[in-house]
Design a protein around this motif. Structure first.
Motif, PDB file in Angstrom:
ATOM      1  N   VAL A   1      26.066 -15.238 -50.624  1.00  0.00           N
ATOM      2  CA  VAL A   1      27.561 -16.030 -51.613  1.00  0.00           C
ATOM      3  C   VAL A   1      28.118 -14.688 -51.348  1.00  0.00           C
ATOM      4  O   VAL A   1      29.558 -14.674 -51.350  1.00  0.00           O
ATOM      5  N   ALA A   2      27.546 -13.447 -52.107  1.00  0.00           N
ATOM      6  CA  ALA A   2      28.247 -12.314 -52.473  1.00  0.00           C
ATOM      7  C   ALA A   2      28.900 -11.838 -51.094  1.00  0.00           C
ATOM      8  O   ALA A   2      29.787 -10.932 -51.087  1.00  0.00           O
ATOM      9  N   GLY A   3      28.068 -11.964 -50.070  1.00  0.00           N
ATOM     10  CA  GLY A   3      28.672 -11.530 -48.668  1.00  0.00           C
ATOM     11  C   GLY A   3      29.947 -12.122 -48.321  1.00  0.00           C
ATOM     12  O   GLY A   3      30.719 -11.414 -47.605  1.00  0.00           O
ATOM     13  N   ARG A   4      30.065 -13.383 -48.519  1.00  0.00           N
ATOM     14  CA  ARG A   4      31.338 -13.980 -48.396  1.00  0.00           C
ATOM     15  C   ARG A   4      32.351 -13.687 -49.262  1.00  0.00           C
ATOM     16  O   ARG A   4      33.628 -13.462 -49.064  1.00  0.00           O
ATOM     17  N   GLU A   5      32.056 -13.383 -50.574  1.00  0.00           N
ATOM     18  CA  GLU A   5      33.034 -12.992 -51.547  1.00  0.00           C
ATOM     19  C   GLU A   5      33.491 -11.609 -51.319  1.00  0.00           C
ATOM     20  O   GLU A   5      34.885 -11.301 -51.791  1.00  0.00           O
ATOM     21  N   LEU A   6      32.617 -10.888 -50.874  1.00  0.00           N
ATOM     22  CA  LEU A   6      33.084  -9.257 -51.034  1.00  0.00           C
ATOM     23  C   LEU A   6      33.268  -8.578 -49.642  1.00  0.00           C
ATOM     24  O   LEU A   6      33.438  -7.686 -49.493  1.00  0.00           O
ATOM     25  N   LEU A   7      33.495  -9.803 -48.722  1.00  0.00           N
ATOM     26  CA  LEU A   7      34.058  -9.158 -47.371  1.00  0.00           C
ATOM     27  C   LEU A   7      35.138  -8.446 -47.055  1.00  0.00           C
ATOM     28  O   LEU A   7      35.100  -7.455 -46.768  1.00  0.00           O
ATOM     29  N   ALA A   8      36.148  -8.631 -47.785  1.00  0.00           N
ATOM     30  CA  ALA A   8      37.420  -8.132 -47.996  1.00  0.00           C
ATOM     31  C   ALA A   8      37.256  -6.683 -48.520  1.00  0.00           C
ATOM     32  O   ALA A   8      37.969  -5.853 -48.394  1.00  0.00           O
ATOM     33  N   GLU A   9      36.292  -6.487 -49.480  1.00  0.00           N
ATOM     34  CA  GLU A   9      35.913  -5.264 -50.077  1.00  0.00           C
ATOM     35  C   GLU A   9      35.199  -4.294 -49.206  1.00  0.00           C
ATOM     36  O   GLU A   9      35.019  -3.122 -49.577  1.00  0.00           O
ATOM     37  N   GLY A  10      34.812  -4.853 -47.966  1.00  0.00           N
ATOM     38  CA  GLY A  10      34.130  -3.791 -47.137  1.00  0.00           C
ATOM     39  C   GLY A  10      32.628  -3.899 -47.785  1.00  0.00           C
ATOM     40  O   GLY A  10      31.766  -3.249 -46.869  1.00  0.00           O
ATOM     41  N   VAL A  11      32.010  -4.668 -48.360  1.00  0.00           N
ATOM     42  CA  VAL A  11      30.536  -5.053 -48.912  1.00  0.00           C
ATOM     43  C   VAL A  11      30.165  -6.194 -48.203  1.00  0.00           C
ATOM     44  O   VAL A  11      30.473  -7.332 -48.343  1.00  0.00           O
ATOM     45  N   THR A  12      28.931  -5.670 -47.267  1.00  0.00           N
ATOM     46  CA  THR A  12      28.257  -7.078 -46.639  1.00  0.00           C
ATOM     47  C   THR A  12      26.808  -7.160 -46.958  1.00  0.00           C
ATOM     48  O   THR A  12      26.211  -6.293 -47.473  1.00  0.00           O
ATOM     49  N   PHE A  13      26.094  -7.943 -46.721  1.00  0.00           N
ATOM     50  CA  PHE A  13      24.806  -8.559 -46.885  1.00  0.00           C
ATOM     51  C   PHE A  13      24.272  -8.904 -45.660  1.00  0.00           C
ATOM     52  O   PHE A  13      24.726  -9.617 -44.943  1.00  0.00           O
ATOM     53  N   SER A  14      22.863  -8.661 -45.750  1.00  0.00           N
ATOM     54  CA  SER A  14      21.912  -9.074 -44.517  1.00  0.00           C
ATOM     55  C   SER A  14      20.650  -9.619 -45.311  1.00  0.00           C
ATOM     56  O   SER A  14      20.279  -8.831 -46.411  1.00  0.00           O
ATOM     57  N   SER A  15      19.902 -10.525 -44.826  1.00  0.00           N
ATOM     58  CA  SER A  15      18.676 -10.751 -45.308  1.00  0.00           C
ATOM     59  C   SER A  15      17.767 -10.984 -44.260  1.00  0.00           C
ATOM     60  O   SER A  15      17.970 -11.617 -42.989  1.00  0.00           O
ATOM     61  N   VAL A  16      16.891 -10.064 -44.340  1.00  0.00           N
ATOM     62  CA  VAL A  16      15.790  -9.760 -43.205  1.00  0.00           C
ATOM     63  C   VAL A  16      14.437 -10.836 -43.530  1.00  0.00           C
ATOM     64  O   VAL A  16      13.807 -10.454 -44.793  1.00  0.00           O
ATOM     65  N   ARG A  17      14.363 -11.976 -42.893  1.00  0.00           N
ATOM     66  CA  ARG A  17      13.138 -13.060 -43.329  1.00  0.00           C
ATOM     67  C   ARG A  17      11.958 -12.633 -42.343  1.00  0.00           C
ATOM     68  O   ARG A  17      12.049 -13.000 -41.311  1.00  0.00           O
ATOM     69  N   VAL A  18      11.138 -11.797 -42.885  1.00  0.00           N
ATOM     70  CA  VAL A  18      10.133 -11.231 -42.238  1.00  0.00           C
ATOM     71  C   VAL A  18       8.862 -12.278 -42.596  1.00  0.00           C
ATOM     72  O   VAL A  18       8.762 -13.190 -43.380  1.00  0.00           O
ATOM     73  N   PRO A  19       8.156 -12.493 -41.420  1.00  0.00           N
ATOM     74  CA  PRO A  19       6.859 -12.970 -41.356  1.00  0.00           C
ATOM     75  C   PRO A  19       5.511 -12.233 -42.295  1.00  0.00           C
ATOM     76  O   PRO A  19       6.026 -11.465 -43.097  1.00  0.00           O
ATOM     77  N   LEU A  20       4.426 -12.957 -42.324  1.00  0.00           N
ATOM     78  CA  LEU A  20       3.402 -12.229 -42.970  1.00  0.00           C
ATOM     79  C   LEU A  20       3.018 -10.989 -42.214  1.00  0.00           C
ATOM     80  O   LEU A  20       3.154 -10.592 -40.988  1.00  0.00           O
ATOM     81  N   VAL A  21       3.343  -9.743 -43.214  1.00  0.00           N
ATOM     82  CA  VAL A  21       3.127  -8.506 -42.827  1.00  0.00           C
ATOM     83  C   VAL A  21       1.876  -7.893 -43.609  1.00  0.00           C
ATOM     84  O   VAL A  21       1.600  -8.018 -44.552  1.00  0.00           O
ATOM     85  N   ARG A  22       1.178  -7.120 -42.606  1.00  0.00           N
ATOM     86  CA  ARG A  22      -0.103  -6.448 -43.181  1.00  0.00           C
ATOM     87  C   ARG A  22       0.123  -5.304 -44.099  1.00  0.00           C
ATOM     88  O   ARG A  22       0.207  -4.079 -43.659  1.00  0.00           O
ATOM     89  N   THR A  23       0.235  -5.555 -45.456  1.00  0.00           N
ATOM     90  CA  THR A  23       0.571  -4.798 -46.425  1.00  0.00           C
ATOM     91  C   THR A  23      -0.567  -4.940 -47.375  1.00  0.00           C
ATOM     92  O   THR A  23      -1.260  -6.087 -47.445  1.00  0.00           O
TER      93      THR A  23
END
Length: 661
Positions: A537-559
């Protein structure tokens, strides 16, 4: 020995002129008018000036009668009062211009009279020529010209005050449009032709050999700041009658086509090779007057004004864009004979101006930077995905800001990056503490200057079935605290500074689980889903302000975070932290709204196309066939062979009567 009293000493012209005065061997003292709020700034400047012991701050204000200064408090009458204090801004309103330029000059004159000053140096502007069409000499002043902006009108009114008084001998200096230093390119703000550089920079995407044609845009007169200051420092001390006036301008006005062509070439773009025989300068002035008229704005006018503002061109600039005046500099050139000073040709120093603008003033410079020029804040950076991400970013030259709770482990990551020649700083912080996050943001922005990118990686995972969580509301609260509210708080705190520089990118490290709705992770996945949706939602609202978002949907990570439930998923493919970090770096580099694995995308598509089948398959394969790992919930779901669990549950579901109606 000479005593100078200077107004506007902290401004772009003033601080350079004061340096020149302090370098003079006969300089005894430079008294600098300064407001209380600007004293710290003056102190910083003084540290870099030669002979700082000669600088004395005098508290006062341009808006106060006699500048608010009692001449009796000065050790001696000033030999020179140099009046630089003014508004040099075409976008300022009439009241602000009147107060600073006219009232400020009247107060400075009153002070010079009462202090029995030897000579009053008034820094005016070629703006006093207004819309005069034709030759304008240093001896000319009121030729019936009109003024396109309040700045022009008030600079004329201020100079008229100086000329009409006879209490103090005076000299007048009229700089043209002052641009940066011809040697270093240094400039302190966007003004004049600088407003058009973003558009000219975009021409650089065209082949440099491509010949461009342009209509006649008119002409202007620009001059580098070093020439103005050097000429003033020389002319101030030369014998001349009271009223001597100097045009500190280019001997030849520059056409706007020439300026555009030279700047375009400096940016790597094509030059303007041909002129279309159409003069649009008058139309531009007419449009500017219409946009700046005080009448009630209509939608078309508002739209044009809004479009110009978004491009970065103030509508107030258009009426003054073209100056049809030819400024005669003969008297000034004669007065400078023997000084070795002459105004350089614009084409000779324009590339230097452009390079400085691109590096320091371009409002979009943050967006155009490569990773090796960015500052990236990574949370949860002491271990796992966060640590691996920090190391990979450092290898690419980024300045990495490391944030986590465990200070010792965080410092170890910082030291590892620095030992390899990278840039990193560590900031221990409990991200679930509101006050700690506020303090963190203030400290980071103060010490690092900016945060271009944010990686919200820190998180907490809980694997427990809903049936075993009915009396464990705190599981959901503490998971939301770290996985959702903490990154939300940090993002909200950094968004204003990102929007101010017209660029920012925020990566939320979420999970593939929100695409497959993995059982037993209701607390964890709900918190990650909330973060994922906030970013969308924020990425759509702030697009003209130059602020963008990514969601990195990782699988099971060995941590360490996944270790407690690892035994239940040992047969499933998993990622090493370095592989997950590579996905994060890809999101920072390409800034796609989402970075998914192939399995996650396929699972999400299948769930959309066959929701009931997906629900059944997930229940059987992920819930019934997999054992519990939380000790306090094992009694609710005792360990059975996976085949027995699946067959028994499938039979139960098939045999269960369907509800009617």
């Amino acid at each position: 020995m000479t005593h100078y009293f200077v107004t506007g000493a902290t401004g772009f012209l003033g601080r350079r002129l004061v340096r020149r005065l302090l370098e003079r061997p006969d300089c005894e003292r430079v008294s600098v008018l300064v407001r209380e709020s600007s004293k710290t700034r003056l102190d910083r400047l003084t540290e870099d000036w030669p002979h700082p012991e000669r600088v004395v701050s005098v508290l006062g204000d341009l808006g106060a009668d006699g500048l608010g200064v009692d001449p009796a408090t000065l050790p001696s009458a000033p030999d020179h009062v140099v009046h630089l204090g003014a508004i040099y801004d075409l976008t300022a309103d009439e009241a602000a211009n009147e107060q600073a330029n006219v009232a400020g000059t009247a107060n400075a004159l009153a002070f010079a009279r009462d202090a029995n000053a030897g000579l009053f140096h008034h820094v005016s502007s070629i703006a006093v020529a207004g819309d005069h069409n034709g030759r304008f000499t240093e001896s000319d002043f009121d030729l019936g010209q009109r003024f396109p902006t309040p700045y022009h009108a008030t600079k004329f009114a201020a100079e008229r005050l100086v000329r009409r008084q006879d209490a103090v001998p005076f000299r007048v200096y009229r700089p043209s449009a002052v641009v940066g230093d011809s040697v270093t390119g240094e400039m302190d703000k966007i003004d004049g032709p600088y407003y058009f550089l973003p558009a000219l920079r975009r021409l650089a995407s065209l082949p440099s050999w491509l010949p461009l044609a342009s209509p006649e845009l008119g002409k202007t007169n620009v001059v580098p700041v070093d020439y103005v200051v050097d000429a003033m420092a020389y002319l101030m001390h030369r014998e001349a009658p009271s009223g001597a006036t100097y045009h500190l301008a280019s001997p030849r006005s520059q056409s706007l086509n020439e300026i555009a062509s030279v700047f375009s070439a400096a940016a790597g773009g094509p030059r303007i090779r041909a002129r279309v025989p159409i003069d649009i300068s008058g139309r531009m002035r007419k449009l500017g007057r219409a946009l700046n008229a005080n009448e009630k704005p209509r939608p078309v006018k508002k739209s044009l004004t809004g479009a110009l503002t978004e491009i970065g061109i103030p509508p107030q600039l258009l009426p003054a864009l073209n100056a049809p005046v030819d400024f005669d500099t003969a008297q000034t050139e004669h007065a400078l004979t023997g000084s070795g000073l002459e105004c350089p040709a614009f084409a000779d120093y324009a590339p230097v101006l452009y390079r400085h603008w691109a590096a320091e003033l371009d409002p979009d410079r943050a967006r155009r930077q490569r990773m090796n020029a960015r500052t990236v804040l990574v949370t949860g950076a002491s271990s796992g995905i966060g640590r691996a991400t920090a190391l990979q970013l450092a290898e690419r030259g980024a300045n990495v800001v490391l944030v986590a709770r465990r200070a010792e482990e965080l410092d170890a990551v910082r030291d590892q990056i620095r030992a390899a020649g990278g840039k990193a700083a560590s900031y221990p912080c409990d991200l679930t503490d509101d006050e700690a996050v506020d303090a963190l943001v203030k400290q980071v922005l103060a010490e690092q200057g900016t945060v271009d990118m944010l990686v919200n990686n820190a998180g907490r995972s809980i694997r427990r079935p809903v049936a075993a969580s009915t009396e464990r509301m705190h599981d959901y609260e503490r998971t939301m605290a770290l996985n959702y509210f903490a990154p939300l708080r940090l993002s909200l705190a950094l968004i204003p500074s990102m929007a101010a520089q017209r660029f920012g990118h925020i990566v939320n490290v979420t999970t593939q689980g929100i695409q497959v709705h993995a059982p037993r992770f209701s607390a964890y996945l709900a918190s990650k889903a909330a973060l994922d949706e906030f970013g969308a939602v924020a990425g759509r609202e702030l697009l003209a302000e130059g602020v963008t978002f990514s969601s990195v949907r990782v699988p099971l990570v060995r941590t360490q975070m996944s270790k407690p439930g690892a035994s239940a998923y040992r047969m499933l493919p998993s990622m090493a932290p370095e592989q997950a970090a590579a996905l994060v770096v890809r999101a920072l580099t390409h800034r796609a709204p989402a970075v998914n694995t192939a399995f996650g995308s396929l699972a999400g598509l299948a769930d959309t196309l066959m929701p009931r089948m997906g629900r059944l398959a997930t229940h059987l394969a992920e819930f019934q066939a997999r054992p519990e790992t939380a000790p306090d919930s094992m009694h609710l779901h005792p360990r059975r062979h996976p085949l027995v669990a699946v067959v028994s549950t499938a039979t139960r579901l098939a045999w269960r009567p369907r509800p009617k109606g």
